[in-house]
Design a protein around this motif. Structure first.
Motif, PDB file in Angstrom:
ATOM      1  N   PHE A  12      -1.998 -14.805  19.251  1.00 28.05           N
ATOM      2  CA  PHE A  12      -2.436 -16.055  19.865  1.00 28.05           C
ATOM      3  C   PHE A  12      -2.646 -15.940  21.370  1.00 28.05           C
ATOM      4  O   PHE A  12      -1.928 -15.202  22.055  1.00 28.05           O
ATOM      5  CB  PHE A  12      -1.415 -17.167  19.584  1.00 28.05           C
TER       6      PHE A  12
ATOM      7  N   VAL B 297       2.526 -19.083  11.767  1.00 29.72           N
ATOM      8  CA  VAL B 297       2.663 -17.970  10.819  1.00 29.72           C
ATOM      9  C   VAL B 297       1.918 -16.827  11.493  1.00 29.72           C
ATOM     10  O   VAL B 297       0.750 -16.979  11.860  1.00 29.72           O
ATOM     11  CB  VAL B 297       2.013 -18.262   9.446  1.00 29.72           C
ATOM     12  N   ALA B 298       2.593 -15.720  11.699  1.00 34.83           N
ATOM     13  CA  ALA B 298       1.979 -14.627  12.458  1.00 34.83           C
ATOM     14  C   ALA B 298       2.350 -13.288  11.845  1.00 34.83           C
ATOM     15  O   ALA B 298       3.530 -13.013  11.616  1.00 34.83           O
ATOM     16  CB  ALA B 298       2.456 -14.682  13.912  1.00 34.83           C
ATOM     17  N   MET B 299       1.335 -12.485  11.577  1.00 35.93           N
ATOM     18  CA  MET B 299       1.548 -11.138  11.031  1.00 35.93           C
ATOM     19  C   MET B 299       1.070 -10.115  12.052  1.00 35.93           C
ATOM     20  O   MET B 299       0.014 -10.299  12.671  1.00 35.93           O
ATOM     21  CB  MET B 299       0.726 -10.953   9.748  1.00 35.93           C
TER      22      MET B 299
ATOM     23  N   GLY C 222      -3.549  -8.343   5.389  1.00 35.22           N
ATOM     24  CA  GLY C 222      -4.423  -8.027   4.265  1.00 35.22           C
ATOM     25  C   GLY C 222      -3.741  -7.281   3.138  1.00 35.22           C
ATOM     26  O   GLY C 222      -4.399  -6.698   2.284  1.00 35.22           O
ATOM     27  N   GLN C 223      -2.409  -7.276   3.117  1.00 37.49           N
ATOM     28  CA  GLN C 223      -1.685  -6.542   2.066  1.00 37.49           C
ATOM     29  C   GLN C 223      -0.774  -7.447   1.255  1.00 37.49           C
ATOM     30  O   GLN C 223       0.107  -6.983   0.532  1.00 37.49           O
ATOM     31  CB  GLN C 223      -0.860  -5.424   2.719  1.00 37.49           C
TER      32      GLN C 223
ATOM     33  N   GLY D  90       1.644 -11.718   4.125  1.00 33.58           N
ATOM     34  CA  GLY D  90       1.539 -13.063   4.692  1.00 33.58           C
ATOM     35  C   GLY D  90       1.747 -14.121   3.614  1.00 33.58           C
ATOM     36  O   GLY D  90       2.447 -15.111   3.830  1.00 33.58           O
ATOM     37  N   ARG D  91       1.166 -13.887   2.446  1.00 32.62           N
ATOM     38  CA  ARG D  91       1.351 -14.842   1.336  1.00 32.62           C
ATOM     39  C   ARG D  91       2.826 -14.873   0.901  1.00 32.62           C
ATOM     40  O   ARG D  91       3.404 -15.931   0.690  1.00 32.62           O
ATOM     41  CB  ARG D  91       0.481 -14.450   0.145  1.00 32.62           C
TER      42      ARG D  91
ATOM     43  N   ALA E 276      -9.159 -16.495   7.556  1.00 35.16           N
ATOM     44  CA  ALA E 276      -8.040 -15.873   6.827  1.00 35.16           C
ATOM     45  C   ALA E 276      -6.904 -16.875   6.650  1.00 35.16           C
ATOM     46  O   ALA E 276      -6.377 -17.057   5.541  1.00 35.16           O
ATOM     47  CB  ALA E 276      -7.556 -14.636   7.575  1.00 35.16           C
ATOM     48  N   ALA E 277      -6.531 -17.546   7.741  1.00 34.08           N
ATOM     49  CA  ALA E 277      -5.403 -18.484   7.666  1.00 34.08           C
ATOM     50  C   ALA E 277      -5.758 -19.685   6.793  1.00 34.08           C
ATOM     51  O   ALA E 277      -4.948 -20.128   5.976  1.00 34.08           O
ATOM     52  CB  ALA E 277      -5.009 -18.928   9.074  1.00 34.08           C
TER      53      ALA E 277
ATOM     54  N   LEU F 296      -5.518 -18.637   3.220  1.00 35.63           N
ATOM     55  CA  LEU F 296      -4.104 -18.475   2.864  1.00 35.63           C
ATOM     56  C   LEU F 296      -3.463 -19.831   2.582  1.00 35.63           C
ATOM     57  O   LEU F 296      -2.786 -20.031   1.565  1.00 35.63           O
ATOM     58  CB  LEU F 296      -3.376 -17.763   4.011  1.00 35.63           C
TER      59      LEU F 296
HETATM   60  C1  LIG Z   1      -3.373 -15.534   8.583  1.00 33.41           C
HETATM   61  C2  LIG Z   1      -2.410 -14.373   8.342  1.00 33.41           C
HETATM   62  C3  LIG Z   1      -0.978 -14.890   8.544  1.00 33.41           C
HETATM   63  C4  LIG Z   1      -2.570 -13.890   6.888  1.00 33.41           C
HETATM   64  O1  LIG Z   1      -1.613 -12.878   6.645  1.00 33.41           O
HETATM   65  P1  LIG Z   1      -1.944 -11.623   5.713  1.00 33.41           P
HETATM   66  O2  LIG Z   1      -0.708 -10.838   5.527  1.00 33.41           O
HETATM   67  O3  LIG Z   1      -3.124 -10.902   6.260  1.00 33.41           O
HETATM   68  O4  LIG Z   1      -2.361 -12.373   4.361  1.00 33.41           O
HETATM   69  P2  LIG Z   1      -2.303 -11.773   2.887  1.00 33.41           P
HETATM   70  O5  LIG Z   1      -2.704 -10.339   2.879  1.00 33.41           O
HETATM   71  O6  LIG Z   1      -0.991 -12.130   2.270  1.00 33.41           O
HETATM   72  O7  LIG Z   1      -3.439 -12.615   2.178  1.00 33.41           O
HETATM   73  C5  LIG Z   1      -3.143 -13.885   1.636  1.00 33.41           C
HETATM   74  C6  LIG Z   1      -4.393 -14.698   1.497  1.00 33.41           C
HETATM   75  O8  LIG Z   1      -4.895 -15.024   2.788  1.00 33.41           O
HETATM   76  C7  LIG Z   1      -6.313 -15.034   2.731  1.00 33.41           C
HETATM   77  N1  LIG Z   1      -6.820 -13.982   3.604  1.00 33.41           N
HETATM   78  C8  LIG Z   1      -6.112 -12.995   4.209  1.00 33.41           C
HETATM   79  N2  LIG Z   1      -6.913 -12.256   4.994  1.00 33.41           N
HETATM   80  C9  LIG Z   1      -8.153 -12.793   4.874  1.00 33.41           C
HETATM   81  C10 LIG Z   1      -9.401 -12.515   5.467  1.00 33.41           C
HETATM   82  N3  LIG Z   1      -9.546 -11.507   6.349  1.00 33.41           N
HETATM   83  N4  LIG Z   1     -10.460 -13.301   5.144  1.00 33.41           N
HETATM   84  C11 LIG Z   1     -10.332 -14.331   4.273  1.00 33.41           C
HETATM   85  N5  LIG Z   1      -9.157 -14.644   3.684  1.00 33.41           N
HETATM   86  C12 LIG Z   1      -8.097 -13.892   3.977  1.00 33.41           C
HETATM   87  C13 LIG Z   1      -6.701 -14.826   1.299  1.00 33.41           C
HETATM   88  O9  LIG Z   1      -6.723 -16.080   0.647  1.00 33.41           O
HETATM   89  C14 LIG Z   1      -5.543 -14.015   0.798  1.00 33.41           C
HETATM   90  O10 LIG Z   1      -5.356 -14.099  -0.565  1.00 33.41           O
HETATM   91  P3  LIG Z   1      -6.234 -13.202  -1.567  1.00 33.41           P
HETATM   92  O11 LIG Z   1      -6.155 -11.800  -1.046  1.00 33.41           O
HETATM   93  O12 LIG Z   1      -5.548 -13.395  -2.865  1.00 33.41           O
HETATM   94  O13 LIG Z   1      -7.601 -13.778  -1.508  1.00 33.41           O
HETATM   95  C15 LIG Z   1      -2.696 -13.166   9.282  1.00 33.41           C
HETATM   96  O14 LIG Z   1      -4.062 -12.829   9.176  1.00 33.41           O
HETATM   97  C16 LIG Z   1      -2.388 -13.430  10.744  1.00 33.41           C
HETATM   98  O15 LIG Z   1      -1.247 -13.264  11.206  1.00 33.41           O
HETATM   99  N6  LIG Z   1      -3.406 -13.846  11.515  1.00 33.41           N
HETATM  100  C17 LIG Z   1      -3.221 -14.093  12.945  1.00 33.41           C
HETATM  101  C18 LIG Z   1      -2.330 -15.274  13.200  1.00 33.41           C
HETATM  102  C19 LIG Z   1      -2.844 -16.514  12.529  1.00 33.41           C
HETATM  103  O16 LIG Z   1      -4.038 -16.788  12.517  1.00 33.41           O
HETATM  104  N7  LIG Z   1      -1.895 -17.301  11.964  1.00 33.41           N
HETATM  105  C20 LIG Z   1      -2.185 -18.561  11.335  1.00 33.41           C
HETATM  106  C21 LIG Z   1      -2.437 -19.582  12.374  1.00 33.41           C
HETATM  107  S1  LIG Z   1      -1.939 -21.171  11.936  1.00 33.41           S
END
Ligand SMILES: CC(C)(COP(=O)(O)OP(=O)(O)OC[C@H]1O[C@@H](n2cnc3c(N)ncnc32)[C@H](O)[C@@H]1OP(=O)(O)O)[C@@H](O)C(=O)NCCC(=O)NCCS
Length: 170
Positions: A37, A91-93, A99-100, A103-104, A132-133, A136
């Protein structure tokens, strides 16, 4: 397969796990937050929130066997609860762990814990452009309920629209 290779195999395949975040995680959590962020929370700010009774924080940690000091923190979720309403503040990864599925895993555990502590409705705000968020959250049962133009500052000085989302936990 020899025991050594079996152990190595198990080590690399060990899934991440979720556990309550403690104040001792404030430094790695602030580094992850800063990687996510424009307006980062420093470690002291995070430590205060983690310690506060109104806040709930969970971390997702790398699977495997690690020396003392514990498994590396991959991400975290932080919320506050007022009576039966919770707000997810972040929520922050860490970028390498995205993508693994971690986060879910983190979000689903976190929502369970919010429900255990009495939350029935959960709100959050997310950048409209954060596909992505938003995906999710939608898959976790959140729906869009509002739009706030100009809510988020961007690094380039412009401002982004926030989408307000809500989920019912019962
Ligand atoms: C948003 C975030 C928390 C997702 O975490 P992650 O570990 O990458 O997510 P996951 O791998 O568990 O994916 C879970 C779901 O998120 C969605 N998702 C994750 N990455 C995505 C992408 N690049 N594009 C679209 N959807 C995506 C999908 O729905 C995915 O489920 P699916 O694979 O069954 O379709 C992570 O990208 C992050 O930390 N981003 C930066 C911080 C942020 O934006 N936080 C939220 C702000 S409120």
């Amino acid at each position: 397969m020899s025991a050594m290779f079996r152990d190595l195999f198990t080590f690399h395949r060990a899934p991440p796990h979720v556990a309550t975040l403690t104040t001792g995680h404030a430094v790695p959590a602030s580094a992850i937050h800063a990687a996510c962020f424009a307006r980062a929370w420093d470690a002291l700010e995070l430590e205060r929130m983690i310690a506060s009774a109104a806040h709930f924080a969970d971390g997702v940690f790398a699977g495997g066997i690690f020396p003392e000091g514990g498994a590396p923190l991959l991400g975290f979720a932080l919320s506050r609860i007022v009576v039966d309403e919770a707000e997810i503040l972040t929520v922050a990864m860490t970028p390498d762990a995205r993508g693994q599925g971690a986060g879910r895993l983190l979000l689903m555990h976190h929502l369970d814990r919010l429900a255990q502590f009495g939350a029935r409705t959960v709100f959050l705000e997310v950048d409209e452009g954060n596909a992505a968020a938003r995906a999710l959250y939608r898959r976790a049962g959140f729906v869009d309920i509002g739009r706030r133009p100009g809510y988020y500052p961007r690094l380039d000085g412009s401002r982004a629209t926030a989408i307000t989302m809500r989920a019912q936990l019962d």
